[in-house]
Structure formats: C-alpha cells, structure tokens
Design a protein around this motif. Structure first.
Motif: not given
Lengths: 764, 242
Positions: B134, B146-147
C-alpha cells in the motif's frame, strides 16, 4: 661529604656561600682595624724588639761617649756641677779636636759660671747644646721651649731637642729628627753631628696643617746594635783630668751625657736586657750611629701594611672554598709562618718594617671562625633536612609509623640535634623495614628491577614462582623466559597493562602489571613488576561463562523445541493443556534470558553512544506492541520533535525501557493506557532526563515496594516472574549514572528513570 | 527454488522444512555441517538456512566457508536459540544476510525467506513509481503515498525510506545504509542516520499500529518489517501470557 682528593672541600649550597662571605668580611674588617690602628702595636713591638735584638753588631768606633758616671760624681761632687766644670771639660775637648760634640746637659737656668762656659763654647765652636721642648706649656700655651741662657745659646754651634717617642710600653724605639710647632722647627741634638759625616736626612717640610700644636716630625727608628755599653765610653772625670790620650778623641763624634743611675735620664730600649734601662746618652749615640749608617728601619706606609696584611688572609679565605679542612689548616699555619718570615727578611735585609700582627691575627682567627660557621651551616642544613624528611617523607607518614620515642631534651643544642638525627634515623630504619616487610608480604609475586632489567628485590612469592631462575644476577629477561615469554620489554612498556594473561608452563595464569619507578627528580630508576596469579579468578570466570553459555543456549534449545512442537501440531487434542505446557516453556526461557541479561548487565563493559531516549522509548514500545495490542492496551509515547539525548548503551537502555513497559503491561488492566513522558530535570546542578512510565494497575503494597528491584524477590506475591527484570533495570540505570525509583500515584504505579542528560558541548 | 536447511534438531528441521514447502520452495535437509559443505561442493542452492550450534562444526564456519568458496554466495539466514545482542551482531558479521532467533515463528520465517529471495533474485522494478503493497514511491517528486496520504520527504529521507522498503524484513547494516544513501560523503555525523530514521518513522508513521515496525539491531543497523506477518503469532503469545 666525602673527600675528593686534596682539592674539593666541595662547598655547596647557598647557605655555605653566605657563611663564607660572612667569614671573609668579618676577618677582613678585623685585619683592617688591626693594621690601621695601634691596636696590635704591642704584639708588633714584641716582634720588632726581637728583630732589633737580632741586629746585634759592633758600635761605631767614631762615636765616643763621655759619661757623667758615679765615679765622676764621686770625684767632682754632687750634681749639678758648676758651669766652670763643664767649661773646663769643653776646653779639654777643644784641645783634643773632636769632629763635633753634643753636650747632652741642659743649661736652661742662668748661673754664675755662664760667662766662662760661653767663652769655652765660643772657643770650641762645634759644641751642640740641647734645649727643652715641652707640651703643653705654661699658662695654657700649646707648648713651650726652654733654651739655654742666651749667651750660651749664642755660643753653642746649634741647639737641638732631645725629645724621644715613648711607646705605649715605655720603650724608646724612635726619635723625632725634628720637633715642629707651626712655623718653628727644632732639629734633633745629634743631627748636626750626622751632618758632619754627610749622613743627615733632609729636613721635613714644616707641617702647617697642624696649627700651633707640637708635633714630633720625621721619626727615625733607632737600629740599636746590642745592649747599652757597647760604645767607647770615657769617664767625665778622666777626660777632665787629662788622663785620656790627646789623640783619642781626634776627629771623633763626642757625646757628653749622664749615665749615673741616680741622675734619671734612663729609658727602656728594645736592645737592653730585660729590666735594664739605657741612659739617654746611649740612645743618642745609637741614633747617631743609625743616622751614620743611612737610617733605621723604615715602617711601611699604611696602605701597604693594609694590603700586605690582607693578602695572606685572602689566600686562606680563598682556600676555604676549594680545599679540604686539613689542607686549610696547613695552609693557615704556613701562611702565618710565611708572613712572619717575610716580615723578618724584609726587616733584616732591606730595613723595611712590616708589622705582621694584623695579618697573623687575621689568619689565626679566620680558620676557627670558618670552622665554626661551617659547622653551624652544616648543622642547620642537617636540621632542616631532617625536619623536611620528617615532614614530607610522603606517601607513608613515617612520623605516625614510628612515634618519636625520644623525649625532647632541654639544653645543649648539639645534644638536641643528635636526638633529632637519631629519631630521624630510627624512623628511616623503621620505614626501610616497613617497606621491606610490605614488599615481602605482598600477596602477588613482585620484583623490583633496575632500568636494564636487573632484578634488585624480589619477594617471597616471586621466589616461589620463579625458583632457581631468580638467582643472584637474574634479570627480568630470565624471569619472563621461564614463563615462556621471550620479550620482557613489551610488558614493561605496556602502559595500559592490557597485554593479557601469560599461561605459565606450570599451569598458572599470570597477569603482568608494571609501573615505572622514579627518583625524587623524576628520573627513571627502575620498574616494579607484579605477577598476579589469576589462575583461580580465570577458572571462576570460565565457569561463570560456561554457566551463562548453558543458560543462554543449551538450556534454551529444548524449550525452543517444545514450543516448536506445540506450534506445529495441527490437531489440538487438549488446547488448554498444550497452552499450559507452552507457558511453562516460555517462562523457563524468560527466566534464563532474564538471568543472563542481568549477569551481562552487571559485568560486561558498556558501549557509550549518544542517542535519543525518545527513539529508544519508541523502539521499546514497538517491541511490545504485539502483546499490548493483544491485551488492548495503548502505549502512549511522547510525540515531540525535541531530542532527548543521553550517552549510553542503546541495547541495554532499550531493554531497560522494555522491561519497565513490560511490567506496566503485565500489571495494568486490559484495555488500559500506559503513559510515558520525557522531561528535562536537574540534579546537583547537572541536567538530567526523567522518564516516567505509569500504568493504571493496582500499584504495589509497601511490603512489595521494599523488595522491589531485588532479584528473585518480586513485588507481587501471586505474580509470576522472578524480579530479574527490575533488578536488570536498576543495574543498568546505576551503571549509566542514573537511578530508577517507584512512585505510588493515586491510580496505578509509576516508575521514574533518571539519567544524566548529554550536553552537546561535552562531546567537543 | 532450492533451500538448504542445516539444523541438528529434527523438530526444528521439520518446522523450517514445512514453512519452506508451504511458501513454494524446495527444502533439502542436513543435520551435520560437514554434510552440507559436501553437498555445496556438488550442488547449487538458492538459499542457506543454518543453525549456529552444531555437533561437528559451528554454523558460523559454514557461513564463512560459503562466503569464501561459492561465487556468488547465495543469501544465508542464521537461526539459533542464542538470543543475546552480541550473538546477533557476531552472526551478521560472520556473513549471514539475516538472523532469526528461536523459537521460530512460521510467519516471520516465511517473510524473511521471501525477503532474502526477493533481494537476491529480484526483477528490476519499473522506473517512475515503485509500489510496495500500500506504499507508493514517486521518484520524480520525492513523495511517498501511504494509506492514501501523500508525504513529501527530503532527498535523503526518500532514499532511506526507499532502501528500507526495498529490503523489507531484511537487516541492513549501518555501513550499507550510509554507503547507499550518503555515498562517501565526508564529515557525516554518526547521529545523522539515527535522526533520519527518527524522521521517516514519524513522517511515514512506521509504527506497529500502522502495520510497520522499524527495529534497531544492536550496534548493527536497522530492519523494516511488516507487522501483519508477525502480529498473529506474537499477539497470540501475548494473549496467552495475559
């Protein structure tokens, strides 16, 4: 001080030089005083008289004395005789045709026969009469002159004084050739007689500086030629009666004077035997002979006397600096003899008088004076050295080692010093003994060696260790060879003393440590080498290492296998039972690990890195995250940009914080919060970092708090674990210069870790 | 891919073997060091998993032998029940590419094996965007997503983060990181690496709660791990502890 040959009293030290200067100055002043003042005259006169007596010789045959002696008095009646008697004698003399006559009889009072005498004097033409010069004069005058009656004075060839210089001892050694007072000047009576032979010294310039005072000018020392009575002497009465051959007196120098003892006019002279007095006319005759011979001994002028007196003293004082005491004594005696000898030689051969008493007194005083000051200086030096020795004999307080047993004595200084020295020597012997005993009984084999490796001292254990190798001429090389080490110097020069152990052929493990020995000035004088027997220590160390090895690997391996077996089982018949087995295996692992960690934390060297305690705290929290999340516990770590630097071992500090967090996790409630804070603080003026880890558990009872941090003494009676974790925490905190304490709060328990804060400037 | 496994404990040998098989590798099992060395002379293996303590020779000797005699040496993983920090460093310094203490967690073991394999035999990644699960690295903008959140990093931070993600589950030595990210830059403060690690840990939220853990390895270096692979086991243990 050891003698170094003939030269080399080896004067050293400022004190001795000061004493030397003192001796030189004092003796020089003494000599100067004696040489320039009459203080030493009596001693000088003794020598002078002795030298005069050595000048014994024949009387001058041209000098004849006509003596008014006892026989003449008997024949001619009592003194004073009438002037006609004298006139008769003068007429007789005139017939005999002498070269000149000095008639040493005072005719100062006018008398009846003066006319006849004046006539006789006029006929004779070369008769010289005395006058009387006296000081002080009558009625307050500085002086007065009594001349013969005026017609006599006119008739006389000349008038001369008969004053003599009487020395302090009453002895006549010199006679002034002139008496002077202001512009007046009277020659001596016999000077005209000497002039007839061309032997009179020139008259001195009148001394006008002295004003009207009467002074005796041009003193002439009389070179007496033997005791009185040597000169040809005729009795007055014999001459008067014409009993003397007519040509006997022809061309002679005639002195007429009294010799009868009853008439006074008798003086002590150097040449007269002891106690015997010389008639005045004899002294006049001796003076005349002296003048005819060209003059008497001449005294050196004061600057010369001073210079010649100081010269031998300078030689002797100089000798003090370079000669041994005995040589100095010989030199002093030699200089005295030489001074006397030179004085005598100058007197007898050159007619020069150098009064030697001042020089001799200086020489005779200097040596004892110097010896005294030298001894005083030496004594003071010894005293100060002894005191310094007792005061500062460093590292061992010897005064305490051997209390002074000798009670201080009152009285003689030397006796006191002897006592002090004896006490110091006793202390020194005791110290020597003490050090020897201390070395002998050292628990390790120890040798003291010279810089070249020669063994100087070895203790009993060293002898036991090296045996025969420690012979009389053994060196460090021999000793190390017996240990199988070919090079000894690398052990001696190894300052860090970390060269590791030597495995001796006998099986012992030895650790060598060497320290350089220096003397008081810091020069190397040798080495002290210790061979510590580490055998027992190394065996214990090895056993401990083996135990740790057992715990850290061998015991772990089966536990690990148990856990792996349980993990690998697919069909779980009795999950609860298997879980309990797994728990026990993990507990055993934790115990072993905790024990090993604690042992390492206590003994192993720490690394020292600069690190951010906030990051370490985050690492610890991350490590425990699986357990925390499984229990639903949140670990709150401080979230700030600021760095919190400490200096230490990162792994140990992480484990420390992990242990504290683990503790909080174990005793805090499920779903709770563990709060971690970091803040700066100060302790004893030094900055610190304070980390607080608080849980929301039940806290600790007082009993539990007391036993906290003790291994195998865990705070909670029913809790599992050994307490090894907290013991580890305390050990690591202390070894980092910090501490950890328990703080009971309203809710839960708080552990507070304090560590010294790292300041950037420290690293520079 | 063929993996040589060396352990004198049959239980361990069996566990490692089953994890390797499950991950799609072919394990070959040895219980003596000498036997493995003999096999290495004749055969080629893509990965070595070696136990430290063995009856005949030390596992470290096997690692050293392989480093010296196999060109190029295969990636090597050291497993042991020694848990002390010094031991970990000694093992890594002896030539191991990574280290795993016993008891082994199957999930962690699989992650480590995969990491070593990926590192040694990885295909060159496509330039431009680099994707690690991810997390997406944008080379052009030095940004990391990220995320769903995009964070812009400095050049060094970006290089450091990329290095860690490319070597997920693998222990990286400080020297390696410094050489790779900073090159031969002189005057590099020894604290610089720690400070950069600290910053990307905060910026990229590399915390277990967010699925990643950045672990310092005692005096050796750092390792970035994906927590999801280990949390099941550890969490299980923790819950059983509680």
């Amino acid at each position: 001080m050891p003698a170094r040959g003939w030269l080399g009293a080896g004067l050293t030290g400022r004190r001795a030089l000061i004493e030397w200067g003192l001796v030189a100055a004092v003796t020089a002043l003494l000599v100067g005083w004696l040489a320039l003042t009459p203080a030493a005259d009596r001693a000088d006169n003794l020598i002078y008289d002795g030298l005069i007596r050595l000048q014994d010789g024949p009387a001058d045959p041209s000098i004849v004395i006509i003596a008014i002696d006892d026989r003449s008095l008997n024949a001619l009646g009592r003194w004073p005789w009438t002037r006609t008697v004298h006139a008769a004698l003068i007429d007789r003399l005139t017939q005999a045709q002498p070269r000149a006559v000095a008639y040493d009889v005072l005719f100062t009072e006018p008398e009846a026969g003066d006319a006849a005498l004046a006539a006789a004097l006029a006929r004779a033409r070369d008769v010289h009469l005395p006058l009387l010069v006296e000081a002080p004069g009558e009625n307050g005058a500085a002086w007065q002159v009594s001349e013969p009656a005026s017609d006599l004075a006119r008739a006389a060839a000349s008038l001369g004084h008969v004053n003599m210089i009487v020395d302090g001892d009453g002895v006549i050694r010199r006679v002034p050739l002139y008496m002077q007072a202001g512009a007046h000047s009277w020659p001596q009576l016999v000077l005209p007689l000497a002039e007839t032979a061309g032997a009179a010294p020139p008259a001195p310039r009148p001394d006008t500086d002295s004003g009207e005072a009467l002074i005796a000018a041009a003193p002439e020392a009389i070179a007496y030629r033997g005791p009185p009575g040597r000169f040809s002497t005729l009795s007055f009465v014999d001459v008067l009666n014409g009993e003397v051959p007519a040509d006997f007196l022809k061309d002679r120098l005639v002195l007429v004077g009294a010799t009868a003892p009853g008439m006074g006019d008798r003086y002590a002279t150097p040449a007269a035997p002891h106690g015997e007095l010389s008639p005045g006319v004899e002294i006049q005759a001796a003076l005349l002979q002296t003048l005819l011979e060209g003059g008497g001994p001449r005294t050196l002028s004061p600057p010369w006397v001073l210079g010649l007196s100081l010269l031998p003293l300078a030689l002797l004082i100089g000798g003090f600096l370079v000669l041994r005491p005995l040589a100095n004594m010989v030199l002093g005696a030699g200089l005295i003899v030489m001074t006397l000898g030179l004085s005598a030689v100058a007197f007898l051969s050159a007619g020069l008088w150098f009064p030697p008493a001042a020089a001799i007194a200086g020489l005779a005083t200097a040596y004892p004076f110097w010896s005294w000051r030298r001894l005083a200086a030496a004594s003071a030096y010894m005293q100060s050295e002894v005191e310094a020795f007792q005061r500062e004999a460093a590292p061992i307080p010897i005064a305490g080692l051997t209390p002074a047993v000798i009670a201080p004595r009152h009285g003689d200084v030397v006796a006191k010093q002897v006592d002090t020295l004896r006490a110091a020597l006793k202390q020194l012997r005791d110290l020597d003994r003490f050090i020897a005993d201390a070395l002998r009984s050292l628990p390790d084999a120890t040798v003291v060696a010279a810089p070249d490796g020669r063994v100087l001292v070895a203790n009993d254990r060293a002898r036991a260790l090296f045996g025969a190798a420690l012979g009389p001429d053994a060196g460090l090389g021999d000793l190390f060879l017996t240990l199988g080490e070919p090079s000894w110097r690398r052990f001696i020069t190894d300052e860090a003393n970390d060269l590791g152990d030597i495995l001796a052929p006998g099986g012992q493990v030895l650790k060598v440590a060497a320290a350089p020995l220096t003397d008081a000035e810091g020069r190397p004088v040798g080495h002290i080498v210790r061979f510590a027997d580490m055998t027992g220590f190394r065996v214990a160390e090895r056993q401990r290492e083996q135990a740790l090895q057992l715990l850290s690997h061998d015991m772990r391996a089966p536990q690990v296998s148990i856990l792996t077996l349980l993990e690998g089982r697919q069909d779980r018949a009795d999950p609860a039972f298997e879980r309990r087995i797994g728990d026990y295996a993990r507990q055993t692992l934790d115990l072993a690990e905790g024990y090993v960690q604690l042992a390492r934390a206590e003994s192993q060297p720490y690394r020292s890195l600069v690190l951010d305690l906030g990051q370490v705290l985050m690492d610890a929290a991350d490590t425990l995250w699986p357990q925390a999340s499984a229990k639903g516990v949140t670990i709150q770590t401080p979230d700030s940009e600021e760095e919190h630097l400490v200096q230490g071992d990162p792994a140990l500090l992480r484990r420390l914080l992990t242990n504290l967090l683990d503790n909080a996790l174990k005793y805090g409630p499920a779903g709770g919060v563990i709060t971690c804070t970091l803040e700066g603080g100060e302790e004893d003026g030094r900055p610190t970092l304070i980390a607080r880890i608080s849980d929301q558990g039940p806290g600790l009872s007082e009993e539990a708090q007391r036993r906290l941090f003790q291994p195998f003494g865990h705070g909670d009676a029913d809790a599992r674990g050994s307490g090894l974790g907290l013991a580890f925490v305390r050990t690591v905190a202390r070894r980092h210069g910090g501490q950890v304490i328990y703080e009971a709060g309203l809710v839960g328990a708080t552990f507070v870790l304090t560590l010294p804060r790292f300041i950037e400037a420290d690293a520079a | 891919m063929k993996i040589a496994v060396l352990d004198d404990d049959p239980v361990q040998l069996e566990t490692i073997s089953s994890v390797a098989q499950a991950a799609g590798y072919r394990p070959v099992l040895f219980s003596r060091a000498q036997a493995l060395i003999s096999a290495l002379r004749k055969d080629t293996f893509d990965l070595l998993i070696v136990d430290w303590n063995l009856p005949d020779r030390s596992g470290l000797e096997v690692l050293a032998w392989a480093r010296t005699n196999l060109k190029p040496p295969p990636p090597m993983l050291l497993v042991t029940s020694r848990a002390e920090d010094e031991d970990i460093v000694a093992g890594l310094n002896a030539g191991a590419d990574d280290y795993l203490p016993k008891p082994l967690s199957p999930a962690v073991l699989e992650a480590r094996i995969n990491a070593l394999m990926r590192r040694a035999y990885a295909q060159p990644s496509t330039p431009g965007a680099e994707i690690h699960g991810d997390t997406v690295f944008h080379d052009s903008s030095s940004a990391v997503t990220r995320n769903g959140k995009t964070v812009v990093l400095t050049a060094k931070e970006y290089a450091l983060a990329q290095l860690l993600f490319r070597n997920l589950h693998r222990a990286l030595s400080r020297t390696y990181i410094l050489e790779t990210v900073w090159g031969n830059e002189p005057n590099l403060n020894s604290r610089s690496l720690d400070m950069h690690i600290s910053r990307i840990r905060t910026k990229l939220e590399l915390r277990p709660e967010q699925g990643f853990r950045l672990t310092p390895i005692y005096s050796y270096g750092y390792r970035l791990e994906r927590v999801s692979a280990v949390e099941a086991l550890m969490g299980d243990i923790a819950s059983e502890d509680a």
